[in-house]
Design a protein around this motif. Structure first.
Motif, PDB file in Angstrom:
ATOM      1  N   ALA A   1       0.808  -1.219   0.000  1.00 20.34           N
ATOM      2  CA  ALA A   1       0.000   0.000   0.000  1.00 20.34           C
ATOM      3  C   ALA A   1       0.844   1.273   0.000  1.00 20.34           C
ATOM      4  N   THR A   2       2.029   1.195   0.606  1.00 22.84           N
ATOM      5  CA  THR A   2       2.853   2.403   0.758  1.00 22.84           C
ATOM      6  C   THR A   2       4.322   2.074   0.506  1.00 22.84           C
ATOM      7  N   PRO A   3       5.121   3.095   0.230  1.00 22.70           N
ATOM      8  CA  PRO A   3       6.556   2.861   0.104  1.00 22.70           C
ATOM      9  C   PRO A   3       7.173   2.275   1.378  1.00 22.70           C
ATOM     10  N   GLU A   4       6.685   2.695   2.543  1.00 20.00           N
ATOM     11  CA  GLU A   4       7.228   2.165   3.798  1.00 20.00           C
ATOM     12  C   GLU A   4       6.968   0.662   3.904  1.00 20.00           C
ATOM     13  N   GLU A   5       5.762   0.233   3.550  1.00 20.73           N
ATOM     14  CA  GLU A   5       5.473  -1.203   3.535  1.00 20.73           C
ATOM     15  C   GLU A   5       6.356  -1.904   2.498  1.00 20.73           C
ATOM     16  N   GLY A   6       6.594  -1.232   1.382  1.00 16.39           N
ATOM     17  CA  GLY A   6       7.474  -1.789   0.354  1.00 16.39           C
ATOM     18  C   GLY A   6       8.893  -1.970   0.852  1.00 16.39           C
ATOM     19  N   TYR A   7       9.371  -1.013   1.620  1.00 18.82           N
ATOM     20  CA  TYR A   7      10.719  -1.108   2.173  1.00 18.82           C
ATOM     21  C   TYR A   7      10.805  -2.254   3.176  1.00 18.82           C
ATOM     22  N   SER A   8       9.773  -2.401   3.997  1.00 17.59           N
ATOM     23  CA  SER A   8       9.738  -3.520   4.949  1.00 17.59           C
ATOM     24  C   SER A   8       9.746  -4.852   4.201  1.00 17.59           C
ATOM     25  N   LEU A   9       9.020  -4.908   3.098  1.00 13.45           N
ATOM     26  CA  LEU A   9       9.022  -6.126   2.284  1.00 13.45           C
ATOM     27  C   LEU A   9      10.409  -6.379   1.698  1.00 13.45           C
ATOM     28  N   ALA A  10      11.087  -5.336   1.266  1.00 19.78           N
ATOM     29  CA  ALA A  10      12.441  -5.490   0.724  1.00 19.78           C
ATOM     30  C   ALA A  10      13.392  -6.058   1.772  1.00 19.78           C
TER      31      ALA A  10
ATOM     32  N   VAL B   1      24.784  -5.226   2.778  1.00 17.65           N
ATOM     33  CA  VAL B   1      23.394  -5.486   3.171  1.00 17.65           C
ATOM     34  C   VAL B   1      22.503  -4.359   2.662  1.00 17.65           C
ATOM     35  N   SER B   2      22.952  -3.131   2.840  1.00 15.82           N
ATOM     36  CA  SER B   2      22.177  -1.988   2.366  1.00 15.82           C
ATOM     37  C   SER B   2      21.967  -2.045   0.858  1.00 15.82           C
ATOM     38  N   GLN B   3      22.975  -2.492   0.133  1.00 16.92           N
ATOM     39  CA  GLN B   3      22.857  -2.601  -1.323  1.00 16.92           C
ATOM     40  C   GLN B   3      21.841  -3.661  -1.719  1.00 16.92           C
ATOM     41  N   VAL B   4      21.833  -4.777  -1.030  1.00 15.79           N
ATOM     42  CA  VAL B   4      20.874  -5.840  -1.317  1.00 15.79           C
ATOM     43  C   VAL B   4      19.455  -5.361  -1.035  1.00 15.79           C
ATOM     44  N   VAL B   5      19.258  -4.708   0.110  1.00 16.26           N
ATOM     45  CA  VAL B   5      17.924  -4.185   0.444  1.00 16.26           C
ATOM     46  C   VAL B   5      17.500  -3.153  -0.597  1.00 16.26           C
ATOM     47  N   ALA B   6      18.408  -2.296  -1.016  1.00 15.00           N
ATOM     48  CA  ALA B   6      18.077  -1.280  -2.023  1.00 15.00           C
ATOM     49  C   ALA B   6      17.657  -1.924  -3.336  1.00 15.00           C
ATOM     50  N   THR B   7      18.337  -2.971  -3.743  1.00 16.09           N
ATOM     51  CA  THR B   7      17.966  -3.681  -4.967  1.00 16.09           C
ATOM     52  C   THR B   7      16.586  -4.303  -4.826  1.00 16.09           C
ATOM     53  N   ASN B   8      16.327  -4.922  -3.685  1.00  7.49           N
ATOM     54  CA  ASN B   8      15.005  -5.514  -3.461  1.00  7.49           C
ATOM     55  C   ASN B   8      13.921  -4.436  -3.397  1.00  7.49           C
TER      56      ASN B   8
END
Length: 75
Positions: A10-19, A54-61
């Motif tokens: 629903a939101t970018p924040e939820e998207g980041y949590s999913l990543a 780790v940050s790079q992997v999360v950013a890609t996801n």
């Protein structure tokens, strides 16, 4: 139920949590032994290079999730 029923959020924040969840699951599926993961945690938790990776992997996801959500734009 699958741990990843959809990339839609629903939101970018939820998207980041999913990543983050996707990134953590990749580690868990790659190294299924919980004791080994616990033992290795101290090594990467104290390594600036590992934390940056780790940050790079999360950013890609997150990029993948954002694209799947059309960057949360209004139609």
């Amino acid at each position: 139920m699958s741990w990843l029923p959809s990339l839609k959020t629903a939101t970018p924040e939820e998207g980041y949590s999913l990543a983050i969840k996707m990134s953590r699951m990749a580690v868990k599926l790659t190294q299924p032994d919980d004791e080994i993961r616990k033992r290795l945690r101290a090594d990467y938790a104290n390594s600036a290079d590992s934390l940056t990776m780790v940050s790079q992997v999360v950013a890609t996801n997150f990029q993948t999730v954002a694209q799947a959500n059309n960057y949360w734009s209004q139609s």
